[in-house]
Design an enzyme around this catalytic site. Sequence first.
Site, short mmCIF file in Angstrom:
data_model
loop_
_atom_site.label_atom_id
_atom_site.label_comp_id
_atom_site.label_asym_id
_atom_site.label_seq_id
_atom_site.Cartn_x
_atom_site.Cartn_y
_atom_site.Cartn_z
N ASP A 31 -44.43 55.92 27.46
CA ASP A 31 -44.74 56.95 28.45
C ASP A 31 -43.73 58.10 28.39
O ASP A 31 -42.56 57.89 28.05
CB ASP A 31 -44.73 56.29 29.84
CG ASP A 31 -45.46 57.13 30.87
OD1 ASP A 31 -46.08 58.14 30.50
OD2 ASP A 31 -45.38 56.77 32.06
N GLY A 32 -44.19 59.28 28.72
CA GLY A 32 -43.28 60.43 28.88
C GLY A 32 -43.42 61.51 27.83
O GLY A 32 -42.64 62.46 27.82
N HIS A 48 -46.86 64.37 22.10
CA HIS A 48 -47.53 63.24 21.44
C HIS A 48 -47.16 63.17 19.96
O HIS A 48 -47.00 62.10 19.39
CB HIS A 48 -49.05 63.34 21.61
CG HIS A 48 -49.50 63.21 23.03
ND1 HIS A 48 -49.04 62.24 23.87
CD2 HIS A 48 -50.36 63.96 23.78
CE1 HIS A 48 -49.60 62.36 25.06
NE2 HIS A 48 -50.40 63.42 25.04
N ARG A 82 -58.44 62.76 30.43
CA ARG A 82 -57.52 63.87 30.14
C ARG A 82 -58.29 65.06 29.57
O ARG A 82 -59.43 64.90 29.12
CB ARG A 82 -56.46 63.40 29.14
CG ARG A 82 -55.57 62.36 29.76
CD ARG A 82 -54.37 62.06 28.92
NE ARG A 82 -53.52 61.14 29.65
CZ ARG A 82 -52.21 61.02 29.50
NH1 ARG A 82 -51.59 61.76 28.62
NH2 ARG A 82 -51.52 60.17 30.21
N LEU A 142 -44.12 41.79 10.22
CA LEU A 142 -44.46 42.28 11.56
C LEU A 142 -45.95 42.56 11.68
O LEU A 142 -46.55 43.15 10.77
CB LEU A 142 -43.67 43.59 11.81
CG LEU A 142 -44.08 44.39 13.05
CD1 LEU A 142 -43.58 43.71 14.32
CD2 LEU A 142 -43.51 45.82 12.98
N ARG A 205 -44.72 50.56 36.45
CA ARG A 205 -45.99 49.86 36.72
C ARG A 205 -46.65 49.51 35.39
O ARG A 205 -46.27 50.03 34.34
CB ARG A 205 -46.90 50.71 37.61
CG ARG A 205 -47.19 52.07 37.06
CD ARG A 205 -48.08 52.92 37.97
NE ARG A 205 -48.24 54.21 37.33
CZ ARG A 205 -47.36 55.22 37.49
NH1 ARG A 205 -46.33 55.10 38.29
NH2 ARG A 205 -47.54 56.35 36.83
N LEU A 206 -47.67 48.64 35.50
CA LEU A 206 -48.31 48.11 34.28
C LEU A 206 -49.45 48.97 33.76
O LEU A 206 -49.81 48.89 32.59
CB LEU A 206 -48.87 46.71 34.56
CG LEU A 206 -48.03 45.52 34.13
CD1 LEU A 206 -48.78 44.23 34.41
CD2 LEU A 206 -47.67 45.60 32.65
C1 FPP Z 1 -48.24 58.59 27.70
O1 FPP Z 1 -47.45 59.73 27.89
C2 FPP Z 1 -48.63 58.51 26.32
C3 FPP Z 1 -49.90 58.45 25.85
C4 FPP Z 1 -51.08 58.41 26.72
C5 FPP Z 1 -50.17 58.45 24.42
C6 FPP Z 1 -49.20 57.67 23.63
C7 FPP Z 1 -49.34 58.01 22.22
C8 FPP Z 1 -48.31 58.12 21.37
C9 FPP Z 1 -46.91 57.84 21.74
C10 FPP Z 1 -48.53 58.43 19.97
C11 FPP Z 1 -49.35 57.33 19.38
C12 FPP Z 1 -49.18 57.23 17.99
C13 FPP Z 1 -50.03 56.58 17.21
C14 FPP Z 1 -49.61 56.31 15.86
C15 FPP Z 1 -51.37 56.14 17.63
P1 FPP Z 1 -48.00 60.85 28.84
O2 FPP Z 1 -48.78 61.81 28.03
O3 FPP Z 1 -48.73 60.22 29.98
O4 FPP Z 1 -46.66 61.50 29.33
P2 FPP Z 1 -46.38 62.10 30.78
O5 FPP Z 1 -46.53 60.95 31.76
O6 FPP Z 1 -44.99 62.59 30.68
O7 FPP Z 1 -47.39 63.19 31.00
#
Ligand code: FPP
Length: 251
Positions: A31-32, A48, A82, A142, A205-206
């Site tokens: 997250d983040g 992302h 989104r 892995l 949270r989960l």
């Molecule tokens: C949450 O952060 C993150 C996501 C919903 C997407 C996670 C995806 C990646 C980390 C890249 C994935 C990579 C591959 C290889 C599939 P957020 O967008 O909710 O962040 P925020 O809470 O700060 O808005």
Amino acid sequence: MIPFFNKKKKNNKESHIHIESVPKHIAIIMDGNGRWAKQRKMPRIKGHYEGMQTVKTITRHASDIGIKYLTLYAFSTENWSRPKDEVNYLMKLPGDFLTTFLPELIEKNVKVETIGFIDQLPEHTRKAVLEAIEKTKDNTGLTLVFALNYGGRKEIVSAVQLIAKRYKDNELELSEITEDSFAEYLFTKEMPDPELLIRTSGEERLSNFLIWQSSYSEFVFVDTLWPDFGTAELDKCIETYHSRHRRFGGL
Ligand code: FPP
């Protein structure tokens, strides 16, 4: 050796974690990304993109320190709400990731798997992940599991539907429905439950992630935003996990 891990800004010191004592399965809510981008006045998709670089760093480290399963929450069943551009970008990421990273995953004996309703993903996303699954299916190191279009409640409901159908068709006795047999109907049926579940960005949270499988997991929440999460911090989360006394409801 194919050099494409992005090492910039990640605190990649040599790990002092003992391979014999790492958890078998670590699950991460990454997250983040959005906040990381916002802090830099960049579009969310840049967050992302950087998050994807962190996936590479953490995957390599997890493989190096002997983790057997790493499950990453890449896209939830709720993320479809989104903005369209962001969803389209998130659907492009698995393909981008695998185009640049699959050769090293193969070299490192990593097996790629997914959990989630992947039939509902766009064709190009599904094709990229299915190809990676096929090409790595015999690897024994892995297992890197992407949760894609995954939601814990939907997973459980879908298991209940399958079980109800088998019961209705007289293929199953009520007494045969147990915790162990139920788990066989989940996406994670071949995997051990995660001993350690990490969430970055300060949220605690989960969010519908592995809600059945995390019943006895240790939760570690860190303030770091996912694009800034590095190997030293993963080691610290593992140390925190070790410092806790797991009793499984006993004494
Ligand atoms: C949450 O952060 C993150 C996501 C919903 C997407 C996670 C995806 C990646 C980390 C890249 C994935 C990579 C591959 C290889 C599939 P957020 O967008 O909710 O962040 P925020 O809470 O700060 O808005």
